[in-house]
Design an enzyme around this catalytic site. Structure first.
Site, PDB file in Angstrom:
ATOM      1  N   GLY A   1      41.407  31.164  35.519  1.00 20.05           N
ATOM      2  CA  GLY A   1      41.224  32.518  36.363  1.00 20.05           C
ATOM      3  C   GLY A   1      41.047  32.225  37.695  1.00 20.05           C
ATOM      4  O   GLY A   1      40.428  32.738  38.354  1.00 20.05           O
TER       5      GLY A   1
ATOM      6  N   ALA B   1      45.850  34.126  34.486  1.00 20.49           N
ATOM      7  CA  ALA B   1      45.577  35.745  35.199  1.00 20.49           C
ATOM      8  C   ALA B   1      44.856  35.454  36.124  1.00 20.49           C
ATOM      9  O   ALA B   1      43.646  34.964  36.428  1.00 20.49           O
ATOM     10  CB  ALA B   1      45.100  36.604  33.867  1.00 20.49           C
ATOM     11  N   SER B   2      44.288  36.449  37.593  1.00 21.80           N
ATOM     12  CA  SER B   2      44.000  36.853  38.934  1.00 21.80           C
ATOM     13  C   SER B   2      42.667  37.125  38.004  1.00 21.80           C
ATOM     14  O   SER B   2      41.904  37.150  39.170  1.00 21.80           O
ATOM     15  CB  SER B   2      45.208  37.070  39.653  1.00 21.80           C
ATOM     16  OG  SER B   2      45.357  38.766  38.873  1.00 21.80           O
TER      17      SER B   2
ATOM     18  N   PHE C   1      40.827  38.223  34.041  1.00 17.94           N
ATOM     19  CA  PHE C   1      40.173  38.513  32.839  1.00 17.94           C
ATOM     20  C   PHE C   1      40.584  40.050  32.351  1.00 17.94           C
ATOM     21  O   PHE C   1      40.305  39.874  30.997  1.00 17.94           O
ATOM     22  CB  PHE C   1      40.211  37.232  32.195  1.00 17.94           C
ATOM     23  CG  PHE C   1      41.437  36.111  31.638  1.00 17.94           C
ATOM     24  CD1 PHE C   1      41.883  36.113  31.329  1.00 17.94           C
ATOM     25  CD2 PHE C   1      40.839  35.281  33.545  1.00 17.94           C
ATOM     26  CE1 PHE C   1      42.700  34.800  31.117  1.00 17.94           C
ATOM     27  CE2 PHE C   1      42.038  34.302  33.465  1.00 17.94           C
ATOM     28  CZ  PHE C   1      42.479  34.431  32.219  1.00 17.94           C
TER      29      PHE C   1
ATOM     30  N   HIS D   1      34.282  42.353  46.637  1.00 17.59           N
ATOM     31  CA  HIS D   1      33.332  42.026  45.671  1.00 17.59           C
ATOM     32  C   HIS D   1      31.781  41.599  46.295  1.00 17.59           C
ATOM     33  O   HIS D   1      31.645  41.553  47.386  1.00 17.59           O
ATOM     34  CB  HIS D   1      34.156  40.932  45.398  1.00 17.59           C
ATOM     35  CG  HIS D   1      35.080  40.563  44.729  1.00 17.59           C
ATOM     36  ND1 HIS D   1      36.792  40.865  45.036  1.00 17.59           N
ATOM     37  CD2 HIS D   1      35.451  40.487  43.497  1.00 17.59           C
ATOM     38  CE1 HIS D   1      37.655  41.566  43.374  1.00 17.59           C
ATOM     39  NE2 HIS D   1      36.835  41.314  43.144  1.00 17.59           N
TER      40      HIS D   1
ATOM     41  N   LYS E   1      32.174  35.785  47.184  1.00 18.95           N
ATOM     42  CA  LYS E   1      33.998  35.646  46.846  1.00 18.95           C
ATOM     43  C   LYS E   1      33.805  34.464  48.014  1.00 18.95           C
ATOM     44  O   LYS E   1      34.418  35.165  48.716  1.00 18.95           O
ATOM     45  CB  LYS E   1      34.031  36.224  46.389  1.00 18.95           C
ATOM     46  CG  LYS E   1      35.395  36.532  46.078  1.00 18.95           C
ATOM     47  CD  LYS E   1      36.127  37.507  44.913  1.00 18.95           C
ATOM     48  CE  LYS E   1      37.558  37.249  44.880  1.00 18.95           C
ATOM     49  NZ  LYS E   1      38.005  36.428  43.949  1.00 18.95           N
TER      50      LYS E   1
ATOM     51  N   GLY F   1      42.957  38.192  44.418  1.00 15.66           N
ATOM     52  CA  GLY F   1      43.723  37.286  43.798  1.00 15.66           C
ATOM     53  C   GLY F   1      44.463  38.826  42.614  1.00 15.66           C
ATOM     54  O   GLY F   1      45.632  38.452  42.942  1.00 15.66           O
ATOM     55  N   THR F   2      43.514  39.869  42.197  1.00 19.37           N
ATOM     56  CA  THR F   2      43.532  40.534  41.904  1.00 19.37           C
ATOM     57  C   THR F   2      44.112  41.385  42.764  1.00 19.37           C
ATOM     58  O   THR F   2      45.233  42.028  42.461  1.00 19.37           O
ATOM     59  CB  THR F   2      42.355  41.410  40.650  1.00 19.37           C
ATOM     60  OG1 THR F   2      41.614  40.239  40.197  1.00 19.37           O
ATOM     61  CG2 THR F   2      42.914  42.661  40.221  1.00 19.37           C
TER      62      THR F   2
END
Length: 242
Positions: free
Chosen positions: A75, A101-102, A104, A136, A140, A146-147
C-alpha cells in the site's frame, strides 16, 4: 496465516493489531530494506508480506519478497513506475502474487467504483468541469496522494478531452487540477467535484482512522491465499472492469 510486515510505523502497527484480531500470526516486522534482506530465511517462511514502507524502498522490498516466492500486499504510494514494472513482471512471467492498492479502505474502493461510473455519465454533460481535492496528515510525504491520482486516472481513461492531471496551483488545459492539503493528523479526505455555472456534484470519502485501511490490507492478504497474479481491490470486491 504467517505475516511479515515491512514498514512498522503507525500504519504497520494498525495492520498488526487487525491481523491479530483476525487470528493471524505476525512472523516478523521490519523497518528497513537492510533489515529485511538480512533475514532472508525468516521472510521465506511467511505466507504473505504486507508492505507499507516508503516510495524510495518499496520496489526493493517488494521485489525481494517476490523473488523468495512470498506473495506481497503493498500500500506504499508515490512509486507508480515501480508498481507498474512489478505488475508487468508478474503478468509476463505468469508467476508470483502482487496485490497493490493506493488505498485499502473498503469505503474508498466503493468510491473508486462510483467515480468511474459517474465519469462515464458526465460525458453527456460537457458543461461540467472536474477537480479533485485531498487532505492528509502532515507526515504524509507524497502529494498528491496516490488515491487522488487513482481517482484522476480513472476519470481520464473515459474522458477524451482530458489527458492528465496537475498539482494546484499549476493549471493546464485538458488536465484535472488536484489540490493537496497537509493538516494536523487527518487520516484522509478525498473529494471529486463536477462544477458548472448552475450547480456542483461532489463525491467525498473521509476516513476516521487507520483501522479501515488496516482491515482492507489484511483482507487483501487473506485474498492472496487463494489467488495468484497481479491483484487489485476491484477484483477482490467483485467489481466489474467495465
Amino acid at each position: 496465516m504467517n505475516i511479515v510486515l515491512v514498514g512498522y510505523g503507525r500504519m504497520g502497527k494498525a495492520i498488526e493489531k487487525e491481523a491479530l484480531l483476525r487470528g493471524h500470526n505476525i512472523l516478523e516486522t521490519f523497518d528497513t530494506s537492510d533489515d529485511l534482506s538480512a533475514n532472508k530465511d525468516k521472510v521465506a517462511q511467511a505466507d504473505v508480506c504486507i508492505e507499507f514502507s516508503t516510495p524510495q524502498s518499496a520496489y526493493k522490498n517488494c521485489l525481494f519478497c517476490l523473488e523468495l516466492g512470498v506473495p506481497v500486499v503493498s500500500g506504499t504510494t508515490g512509486w507508480g513506475d515501480g508498481v507498474r514494472e512489478l505488475q508487468e513482471r508478474i503478468q509476463q512471467q505468469k508467476k508470483g502474487t502482487f496485490f497493490y492498492a493506493s488505498n485499502f479502505s473498503l469505503g474508498m474502493n466503493i468510491l473508486f467504483e462510483l467515480n468511474r461510473k459517474l465519469a462515464k455519465i458526465m460525458q453527456k454533460a460537457p458543461e461540467y468541469s472536474v477537480s479533485i481535492e485531498e487532505t492528509h496528515h502532515t507526515r504524509k510525504i507524497d502529494a498528491p496522494s496516490g488515491t487522488a491520482i487513482t481517482l484522476a486516472e480513472s476519470i481520464i481513461q473515459v474522458t477524451p478531452d482530458l489527458n492528465g492531471w496537475t498539482l494546484a496551483p499549476q493549471e493546464e488545459s485538458h488536465a484535472i487540477p488536484i489540490q493537496s492539503h497537509r493538516e494536523g493528523d487527518i487520516p484522509g479526505i478525498h473529494s471529486i467535484k463536477w462544477h458548472s455555472s448552475v450547480d456542483e456534484l461532489t463525491l467525498t470519502h473521509e476516513a476516521f482512522g487507520r483501522e479501515g485501511f488496516a482491515l482492507g490490507a489484511v483482507l487483501a492478504a487473506e485474498y492472496t491465499l487463494d489467488h495468484e497474479g497481479s491483484l487489485t481491490m476491484q477484483q477482490m470486491l467483485g467489481f466489474s472492469d467495465n
